[in-house]
Design a protein around this motif. Structure first.
Motif, mmCIF file in Angstrom:
data_model
loop_
_atom_site.group_PDB
_atom_site.id
_atom_site.type_symbol
_atom_site.label_atom_id
_atom_site.label_comp_id
_atom_site.label_asym_id
_atom_site.label_seq_id
_atom_site.Cartn_x
_atom_site.Cartn_y
_atom_site.Cartn_z
ATOM 1 N N ALA A 1 54.270 -0.683 -15.912
ATOM 2 C CA ALA A 1 54.213 -1.279 -14.570
ATOM 3 C C ALA A 1 53.135 -2.355 -14.494
ATOM 4 O O ALA A 1 53.340 -3.411 -13.887
ATOM 5 C CB ALA A 1 53.950 -0.190 -13.533
ATOM 6 N N LEU A 2 51.991 -2.108 -15.113
ATOM 7 C CA LEU A 2 50.904 -3.082 -15.079
ATOM 8 C C LEU A 2 51.244 -4.320 -15.901
ATOM 9 O O LEU A 2 50.935 -5.450 -15.498
ATOM 10 C CB LEU A 2 49.615 -2.436 -15.590
ATOM 11 C CG LEU A 2 48.323 -3.256 -15.480
ATOM 12 C CD1 LEU A 2 48.150 -3.844 -14.092
ATOM 13 C CD2 LEU A 2 47.126 -2.391 -15.854
ATOM 14 N N ALA A 3 51.898 -4.137 -17.038
ATOM 15 C CA ALA A 3 52.338 -5.290 -17.834
ATOM 16 C C ALA A 3 53.304 -6.151 -17.025
ATOM 17 O O ALA A 3 53.211 -7.389 -17.023
ATOM 18 C CB ALA A 3 53.000 -4.823 -19.127
ATOM 19 N N GLY A 4 54.229 -5.499 -16.321
ATOM 20 C CA GLY A 4 55.158 -6.238 -15.468
ATOM 21 C C GLY A 4 54.447 -6.949 -14.338
ATOM 22 O O GLY A 4 54.789 -8.086 -13.990
ATOM 23 N N ALA A 5 53.452 -6.301 -13.747
ATOM 24 C CA ALA A 5 52.696 -6.910 -12.642
ATOM 25 C C ALA A 5 51.931 -8.144 -13.111
ATOM 26 O O ALA A 5 51.838 -9.148 -12.386
ATOM 27 C CB ALA A 5 51.740 -5.886 -12.042
ATOM 28 N N LEU A 6 51.372 -8.080 -14.314
ATOM 29 C CA LEU A 6 50.662 -9.236 -14.861
ATOM 30 C C LEU A 6 51.608 -10.416 -15.064
ATOM 31 O O LEU A 6 51.283 -11.563 -14.724
ATOM 32 C CB LEU A 6 49.993 -8.873 -16.185
ATOM 33 C CG LEU A 6 48.720 -8.031 -16.093
ATOM 34 C CD1 LEU A 6 48.388 -7.409 -17.441
ATOM 35 C CD2 LEU A 6 47.554 -8.881 -15.583
ATOM 36 N N LEU A 7 52.797 -10.143 -15.613
ATOM 37 C CA LEU A 7 53.767 -11.215 -15.824
ATOM 38 C C LEU A 7 54.298 -11.746 -14.504
ATOM 39 O O LEU A 7 54.546 -12.947 -14.360
ATOM 40 C CB LEU A 7 54.916 -10.723 -16.704
ATOM 41 C CG LEU A 7 54.569 -10.551 -18.183
ATOM 42 C CD1 LEU A 7 55.761 -9.998 -18.949
ATOM 43 C CD2 LEU A 7 54.123 -11.870 -18.813
#
Length: 204
Positions: A186-192
């Motif tokens: 979820a955090l990787a997606g939020a960063l992108l």
């Protein structure tokens, strides 16, 4: 008194240490974690903030859990050391293996922990045009922005792929002795997502 060789080595080590400290300070998070998108708010320049967000997400994209399935050749990689897949397999025309050695023969619907074999109903290699192995983070950034080299995806599709695809999610719970990708899916997606919303600038 130190020799010229000792001084050279000391200077090199000092420079390396400074570079590592600088890299850590830029993201605010160690290599095995991810900083939140909000932690980049202090970067006033939007393009610089966007590039910094991608660099942080790049900890995931350049991690063995991702690169192993985005190889430059026709064979996937395995493990943290990224050795060639054993037994020898090849991507095949559709990325799901050759007719006599399909990925799903071994990689079934779920992980098989006794043998350390990961699983997912859609287990396969990324297409040739999406190969990341051997590329810099800047090159990967430009590549995933190009529909001709990212599987025809929009930037929003990329965000969903990294942040929500169950196959990609395996990277954070790989089982066996594999090192998980940094942070959470979820955090990787939020960063992108934050990277896209700030103009999708690529690092130098």
């Amino acid at each position: 008194m130190k020799s010229k060789r000792q001084i050279t080595i000391l200077l090199a080590l000092t420079a390396l240490q400074a570079m590592l400290i600088s890299t850590h300070a830029a993201s605010g998070a160690p290599a095995d974690t991810l900083a939140t998108p909000e932690s980049f708010a202090e970067i006033a320049d939007t393009a610089a903030r966007s590039a910094a967000l991608f660099t942080e997400a790049g900890k995931v994209l350049a991690h063995p859990r991702c690169v192993n399935c985005h190889p430059a050749g026709d064979r996937p990689r395995q493990g943290d050391v990224q050795r060639l897949h054993q037994p020898p397999v090849a991507r095949g025309e559709d990325g799901f293996g050759l007719p006599a050695m399909r990925c799903q023969i071994c990689h079934q619907t779920a992980k098989f922990e006794p043998a350390g074999v990961p699983g997912n109903p859609a287990w396969h290699l990324a297409p040739h045009e999406m190969a990341w192995e051997g590329k810099t983070l800047a090159q990967i950034c430009e590549q995933i922005k190009d529909p001709a080299r990212n599987g025809g995806r929009s930037l929003e599709d990329i965000v969903h792929h990294v942040g929500g695809d169950p196959l990609v999610g395996w990277a954070w719970a790989p089982g066996g002795d594999r090192t998980p990708a940094p942070g959470t899916q979820a955090l990787a997606g939020a960063l992108l997502d934050a990277w896209v919303k700030t103009g999708a600038a690529c690092p130098n």
